[in-house]
Each structure stands twice: as C-alpha cells, then as structure tokens.
Design a protein around this motif. Structure first.
Motif, PDB file in Angstrom:
ATOM      1  N   LEU B 142       0.838  -1.196   0.000  1.00  0.00           N
ATOM      2  CA  LEU B 142       0.000   0.000   0.000  1.00  0.00           C
ATOM      3  C   LEU B 142       0.878   1.254   0.000  1.00  0.00           C
ATOM      4  O   LEU B 142       0.607   2.222  -0.703  1.00  0.00           O
ATOM      5  CB  LEU B 142      -0.922   0.000   1.218  1.00  0.00           C
ATOM      6  N   LEU B 218      -6.079   6.810   0.681  1.00  0.00           N
ATOM      7  CA  LEU B 218      -5.294   5.600   0.963  1.00  0.00           C
ATOM      8  C   LEU B 218      -4.497   5.763   2.257  1.00  0.00           C
ATOM      9  O   LEU B 218      -4.384   4.827   3.055  1.00  0.00           O
ATOM     10  CB  LEU B 218      -4.342   5.305  -0.202  1.00  0.00           C
ATOM     11  N   HIS B 222      -4.587   3.551   5.597  1.00  0.00           N
ATOM     12  CA  HIS B 222      -3.384   2.933   6.155  1.00  0.00           C
ATOM     13  C   HIS B 222      -3.235   3.221   7.642  1.00  0.00           C
ATOM     14  O   HIS B 222      -2.866   2.361   8.427  1.00  0.00           O
ATOM     15  CB  HIS B 222      -2.148   3.431   5.407  1.00  0.00           C
TER      16      HIS B 222
END
Lengths: 238, 301
Positions: B142, B218, B222
């Motif tokens: 990621l 994102l 995370h």
C-alpha cells in the motif's frame, strides 16, 4: 539471516546508489544541446509574399503558443517567436506562428497547440492527423483541429520539429527526445502552426479551410529560403 | 587459544541473549542503516528537484503531504524490516534495485522526471524486498502504491485524461448553481458568473487533484485501524466518490466567492482552497468510517 550477510547486502544497496548518482552525472556530461544560432533573426526571413499570399498587419490576434497556468500567467517561455499574417486578394487570412525552443526535455518542451487553445477557452473539435507533402518529397505528419470559443472559431494545422524528426503526436515526440538523449543529443524544437478564423474571406466549409491550410504550408515551405526550410522541417527540400 | 567467555551487554540483558545475538541485532541495524542511507542518497536529490519543478506550483500542493504520509508509513512499519529473508528474496531485491538505479541514472541525466521517480521507487521496492518479512508485504505494498502518487504525471497524459472529468465537473457545478438561480453559464472549462469569467484550472478539478485526494484516502486507510474486511472494502470504494465531492465543493466555493467578492484570487486563496479540500476529504472519510463501523455487525465472542 547472518548479520554479516545482511551488512553485505546493505552495502550492496549503498554501492548501487553511489553508482547511480555517479552514473547520472557522467551521463549528464555526455548530453550536448544543438541550438540553431540566431533563431529569431533566421525565422524572420519567412517570405514576404508567395503565390496569392502577402504579409499584412493581421486583424485577429493570434493565440499565444504559451500555455498559461492556473492564474493565467504564461507558463512557457520560447527562445524565439515569429508570427505573421498573410492575406489573399479574396480577403482570406492565414496566421503563421513559429515558436522555437533551443532545448527539448520531457517535461519542458514545445506543447501541442491543442493544449494552448484548450487552456485559452477553446473547445477542440474534429481532431485529425493530416499529411503535408513538402517540396523535396517529405511527407510531414501534421495535425488539424477546429477550435471553438465564445468569440472565435478557428481552424488549425500544425507540426512540431524535434531535432530532425517531424511529429505531431506527443508520445512520439517523447520517444524522440528520449532516444536523442541516449545518443548524447539535446534537440531543439520548433512549432509550425498555421490557422484561419472563419469570419474573414469567402465562406468556406471547415474541410475546405483545412485543405487550404495544408496547401498554404506546402507553398510557404517552397517559397522559404533554405535556412528557413531547415528550421521548419530539418531538411533543405530540394 | 580458548574462546573468550561471552559477555553480557546491558542492551541485551533483558532477553538473556549472548554476544552473538546482540552483535546480530547490531549488524542488522547497520545493514538497515546502509539501505536507508542508499535510499536517502537517491531520494533526497530527486524529491528536492520534484519540489522545485512541480510541487511549488499551486496545482501540486498535495504532494509533500503524501510524501510525509509515506515516510511516516515506512517508519510505522519499521519492525517488519527484520532481514529474516531468504537468499533468493535478497537476490531479487538487489536485482530490482539495480534496474531502478539504472532507470534513475538515465532519467536524472535527461531531466526525465517520471523515469527518475520510477527508478527511485523500484530501488526502494528492491530494498524492502531484501529486508521485509513476507507477512508485512501487504501493508508495504500500500505504501509503495502511495509512492506512485509522488511521481509527477506527464503533462501530456494529464491533459488528455483530465479533460472529460473537468468538463463533467464544470457542468455539474454550473447546472446546480444555475438551478439555485445564479447567473452562471459555461463554455468548455470557462465558467462565467455575473460579469466574471473564470477557468477551471487543473488544480481545481482534474486528474491531478483527483489523484492527490485518492492518495490521501489511501493514507487514511493505512493509518486508521479499520475493523473488518467489509468496512475496508467500503472505504476503498468510497475513495473516488469522496474525491469527486471534495472537488465539486472546491469549484463551487471558488465560483461563489468570485460572485460574492468579485475579482481575482491570489495563489494563496487557491492554496487555502487546496488545503480546505484535503480537510474536507479527511472529514468525509472520518464520517464514512464512523458510519460504517457503527453499522458493521458486532463480532460474536
């Protein structure tokens, strides 16, 4: 894993990083720009008159080839710009815009006029690849489009010379620049753009205007002195 | 010669480890330090240049935030970098780094920023491959995906891809404001309101800002612990719609401000709008997260 082995691998990475840094410096040294000396004066030697066309003080302001940024400031600086308007006896006018830059990089190079027109409020229509056959046998891949804004409708045909390559396609130009640098060259670049608005001269279809512009480019090239031809298309055309 | 007796070091006292274990840990720390130095040696000049060329423009103010997020992410995952890796894995890592180093060198020499950025990312990926345990790969992946957002997009691609999006957003803003009775119209990406005309810049609505907001989404996923696969998937699916809403709000606000206050906006106003957009995006994520967690079925004991 054994600590010593890990340290060796870590050292390997550091060595690679040092090599990459040194390598990029060494590669940078091999690159040589090849600008055209006295570009502005040279480009100004475009023909005063040819065929039925003659330079006149233009009635329409040509679209700036620089692409303004979000705040409307010119985003790009050209090393030389030559802009002329040619008129025919029937009242038709063709604007010629030559914009020169002595170094072409991937992210700092001549932009396609589509971007300039688009950034200045034009909606682009009928984009089309066209071929301009030049004196001496070259067939230049050029691009045509119609730009429509609130106040102006304009037909445009252009090509871009990068080094000795003639392209209208941005991806092909990128490849050309990459390839040139691998061979140690930083090429120069010239935008050759001709356009006409729909409000001057006899009424014509968009297709007819497009044909007229292609024809104009052919005659313009043929009537230009050899140094200008070299600048326009990278070859003498004889 | 008899071997020297093992000496207990204070640092390893609590674990009852001898010299070899302690040395091993130190050796691995040294190895990690070397890798970090290598990535920094390549990354600092690259990002300095990106900052000078791209990130100083009002269009790209998001990028430094993403960079900080990525660096924090790697710091967060530092325990995964144990060097407990198979030799083949280290070999692959070194190979990736070699390819990355070549791309970076060629790209940097030519001022081909995308190639330079891709090379740097590949180099970092190679080093992570050599150091990180397999179980951490998913989370590291990621971060590397986020790293992609740090590579400046080629202008050509941007303009080709963002145009339809930009036109659609402009249209949506103009329609909704016109429905509210404001004198607003549009032609292409030029919006006219009252006596003013403004152009929807790349920064306001387009691929660039969509990508930046996606990156921020994102990052949120995370860093914020998300319970359950379902919630995770829902948040991922919401990234793009949330970015679109934030984009819409930004353009509409700037249009309304122009109408209300008139005239030009400085770079600063646009920058503030950019940061407000990030704040709005994060707020929407917090709301979405909270709602989803509340609705998620409780885990049975």
């Amino acid at each position: 894993m054994k600590a010593r082995a890990a340290t060796a691998v870590g050292g390997g990475f550091l060595a690679l990083a040092l090599l990459a840094t040194a390598g990029s410096m060494a590669l940078g040294r091999t690159l040589h720009p090849a600008p055209m000396p006295g570009a502005a004066a040279l480009l100004a030697r475009v023909p005063e008159a040819f065929g039925r066309w003659q330079i006149v003080p233009g009635t329409a302001e040509p679209i700036n080839p620089a692409q303004p940024d979000a705040q409307g400031r010119p985003g790009r600086v050209y090393d030389a710009i030559v802009s002329r308007t040619y008129a025919a006896p029937d009242g038709a006018q063709v604007m010629v815009m030559l914009a020169y830059q002595d170094r072409q990089y991937q992210e700092d190079r001549i932009h396609s006029p589509e971007l300039c027109y688009y950034a200045q409020g034009f909606v682009l229509q009928d984009r089309q690849d066209v071929v301009v056959p030049l004196a001496g046998g070259a067939r230049v891949p050029a691009r045509a489009f119609h730009g429509a804004s609130l106040h102006r409708h304009e037909d445009v045909v252009y090509w871009i010379r990068t080094g000795n390559a003639l392209r209208a396609d941005a991806l092909a130009t990128r490849f050309e620049i990459f390839n040139a640098a691998l061979h140690g060259r930083i090429d120069d670049g010239l935008l050759v753009r001709v356009s006409m608005t729909d409000d001057l001269g006899p009424p014509m279809s968009a297709l007819a205007r497009r044909r007229l512009l292609v024809r104009f480019l052919q005659d313009f090239f043929a009537a230009s002195p050899v140094p200008v031809r070299l600048a326009l298309a990278g070859y003498e055309g004889t | 010669m008899p071997p020297r007796p093992p000496v207990m070091l204070p640092s390893s006292a609590g674990f009852g480890a001898g010299t070899s274990a302690s040395d091993g840990r130190r050796g691995r720390a040294l190895a990690t330090g070397l890798v970090v130095a290598a990535v920094a040696l390549l990354g600092i000049p690259t990002f300095t240049r990106f900052a000078q060329v791209f990130w100083s423009k009002p269009d790209d103010t998001h990028a430094p935030i993403v960079l900080i997020g990525v660096l924090l992410g790697f710091w967060h995952e530092r325990r995964a970098l144990t060097w407990e890796t198979a030799p083949a894995q280290r070999g692959v890592g070194l190979f990736l780094a070699l390819v990355g180093a070549i791309l970076l060198a060629v790209g940097r020499a030519q001022l081909f920023y995308q190639l330079e950025g891709a090379g740097l990312l590949l180099f970092a990926l190679g080093s992570a491959c050599a150091m990180a345990v397999r179980t951490s790969w998913k989370r590291l992946a990621l971060l590397f995906a986020l790293g992609l957002f740090l590579i400046p997009l080629p202008a050509t691609l941007m303009d080709a891809a963002l145009l339809p999006l930009k036109l659609a957003l402009t249209e949506a803003v103009v329609r909704s404001l016109a429905a509210a009775g404001l004198p607003v119209g549009s032609h292409g990406v030029i919006i006219s309101i009252g006596f003013y005309q403004l152009q929807v810049a790349d920064a306001c609505a387009g691929l660039r800002s969509m990508l930046a907001l996606t990156a921020i989404g994102l990052l949120f996923i995370h860093f914020v612990p998300v319970r359950g696969r379902h919630t995770h998937a829902m948040l991922l699916a919401l990234i793009v719609p949330i970015a679109l809403v934030a984009n819409y709000c930004r353009v509409a606000t700037l249009v309304l401000l122009t109408y209300g206050l008139g005239g030009d906006f400085s770079d600063r106003a646009h920058n503030i709008a950019g940061y407000a957009e990030i704040a709005l995006t994060l707020a929407l994520f917090v709301i979405a997260h909270w709602t989803l967690e509340r609705r998620a079925p409780q885990v049975r004991p």
